[in-house]
Enzyme design. Structure first.
Site, PDB file in Angstrom:
ATOM      1  N   GLN A  11      38.821  32.712  32.505  1.00 47.57           N
ATOM      2  CA  GLN A  11      39.728  31.610  32.755  1.00 47.57           C
ATOM      3  C   GLN A  11      38.853  30.215  32.720  1.00 47.57           C
ATOM      4  OE1 GLN A  11      42.172  32.084  36.171  1.00 47.57           O
ATOM      5  NE2 GLN A  11      42.825  29.975  36.133  1.00 47.57           N
ATOM      6  N   SER A  92      35.167  37.950  34.064  1.00 39.72           N
ATOM      7  CA  SER A  92      36.364  37.874  34.838  1.00 39.72           C
ATOM      8  C   SER A  92      37.706  38.530  34.143  1.00 39.72           C
ATOM      9  CB  SER A  92      36.587  36.470  35.662  1.00 39.72           C
ATOM     10  OG  SER A  92      37.529  36.450  36.764  1.00 39.72           O
ATOM     11  N   LEU A  93      38.598  37.536  33.954  1.00 39.20           N
ATOM     12  CA  LEU A  93      39.842  37.895  33.220  1.00 39.20           C
ATOM     13  C   LEU A  93      39.589  38.582  31.957  1.00 39.20           C
ATOM     14  CD1 LEU A  93      42.731  37.339  32.580  1.00 39.20           C
ATOM     15  CD2 LEU A  93      41.988  35.206  31.288  1.00 39.20           C
ATOM     16  N   ARG A 117      48.311  39.378  37.902  1.00 42.73           N
ATOM     17  CA  ARG A 117      47.043  38.967  38.456  1.00 42.73           C
ATOM     18  C   ARG A 117      47.016  37.529  38.752  1.00 42.73           C
ATOM     19  NH1 ARG A 117      41.741  37.306  36.486  1.00 42.73           N
ATOM     20  NH2 ARG A 117      40.163  38.564  37.596  1.00 42.73           N
ATOM     21  N   HIS A 203      37.461  35.436  43.733  1.00 43.01           N
ATOM     22  CA  HIS A 203      36.109  36.266  43.692  1.00 43.01           C
ATOM     23  C   HIS A 203      35.553  36.364  45.227  1.00 43.01           C
ATOM     24  CE1 HIS A 203      36.501  37.408  39.715  1.00 43.01           C
ATOM     25  NE2 HIS A 203      36.639  36.307  39.375  1.00 43.01           N
ATOM     26  N   GLN A 252      37.437  43.704  41.649  1.00 44.83           N
ATOM     27  CA  GLN A 252      36.879  42.442  41.023  1.00 44.83           C
ATOM     28  C   GLN A 252      37.446  41.113  41.604  1.00 44.83           C
ATOM     29  OE1 GLN A 252      38.618  40.284  37.972  1.00 44.83           O
ATOM     30  NE2 GLN A 252      36.984  40.696  36.408  1.00 44.83           N
TER      31      GLN A 252
END
Length: 310
Positions: A11, A92-93, A117, A203, A252
């Protein structure tokens, strides 16, 4: 035949119009968008190609849009150039994109998961005065110490959230704690301390509600052994067991993204040729700081694909 380790952006890399040239070229990219439209119940292609940057940047929109755009570019690459995947990792994503590319998660399940998510992360941030801050030019150990000191003082929780590359760490937490940490980080010699334009403390433990919801959603999805090496964010380890992957994806959202550590592991195991597939050049820029000896080819357009050797 081309071969290398795939990297996928997260992202923040999104841009209106991403992957449109792959879509316009036809092929499997069109089928991906048509399937995603049916799953999501709205026209993802129109959202991605024609919406405003603000609409696209909304977490619940951005996550499926980035996933599908990156996979559309990857499929166009595979259609036009023989390519052997040696492994994959995502920022991440981007982990979901990596796992889909490695055939560990079905495309339809990945689209549903990242949409959920995004919704969960957005919901978890509501009603909380939280955020994130980028810290440039300070060692990670010093940042960790200052975060722990601020948290222990009772001002509020603040933790490292993204270990991006040497000298670049993002922290997440309560805004009052972030402000205090910023003061101490500047005093400690940070070159730049800059609030990030995000809606919540991603996070970090502030995302625990999202973790629980995501863990439930992940139980409904089949996960297989990846077809090639997969390195996760939460632990910076090679994961092969489906249950370990499932657990990692849920953790995560509340644990830091260990991107620097992940890249060092990959390069240390002998992979030095990378292809960043998707919008932007974030992964390439970070790798240059992490492992200058590595080569990263960025592929975010049809022109990039056509420029590759046969």
């Amino acid at each position: 035949m081309l071969k290398g380790f795939l990297l996928f952006p997260g992202q923040g890399a999104q841009v209106v119009g991403m992957a449109k040239d792959a879509y316009d070229a036809g092929g499997h990219a069109v089928a991906l968008y048509e399937e995603a439209n049916e799953i999501l119940g709205f026209d993802l292609a129109d959202l991605t190609f024609n919406s405003s940057p603000e609409t696209l940047a909304r977490t619940e929109n951005c996550q499926p849009a980035l996933l599908v755009a990156s996979l559309a570019i990857l499929d166009t690459l595979r259609e036009r150039r023989p390519f052997k995947v040696l492994g994959a990792a995502g920022l991440s994503l981007g982990e979901y994109t990596a796992l889909t590319a490695l055939e560990a998660i079905d495309f339809a399940d990945a689209v549903r998961l990242v949409r959920r998510r995004g919704e969960l992360m957005e919901e978890s941030g509501r009603g909380q005065d939280t955020g994130m801050t980028s810290v440039i030019g300070l060692e990670a150990a010093v940042i960790e110490e200052i975060c722990a000191k601020v948290t222990a003082s009772g001002i509020g929780l603040v933790v490292p959230a993204n270990y991006n590359c040497p000298g670049q760490v993002a922290i997440s937490g309560a805004k009052v704690a972030l402000e205090k940490a910023a003061e101490l980080l500047k005093d400690a010699g940070a070159r730049r301390v800059m609030p990030l334009n995000v809606s919540a403390a991603f996070h970090s433990p502030f995302m625990d509600r999202a973790r629980k919801g995501l863990a439930a959603a992940l139980t409904e999805v089949s996960i297989r052994n990846p077809m090639a090496k997969f390195v996760n964010n939460a632990d910076a380890q090679v994961l092969t067991d489906p249950e370990a992957i499932r657990d990692s994806l849920a953790r995560q959202v509340v644990e830091p993204v260990r991107w620097e550590q992940s890249c060092r592991l990959i390069v240390g195991q002998g992979d030095t040729i990378f292809y960043e597939v998707g919008p932007g050049r974030v992964c390439a820029g970070l790798m240059k700081r992490i492992a200058p000896e590595a080569t990263v080819v960025t592929i975010n357009s049809l022109a990039d694909i056509e420029a590759l050797p046969n």
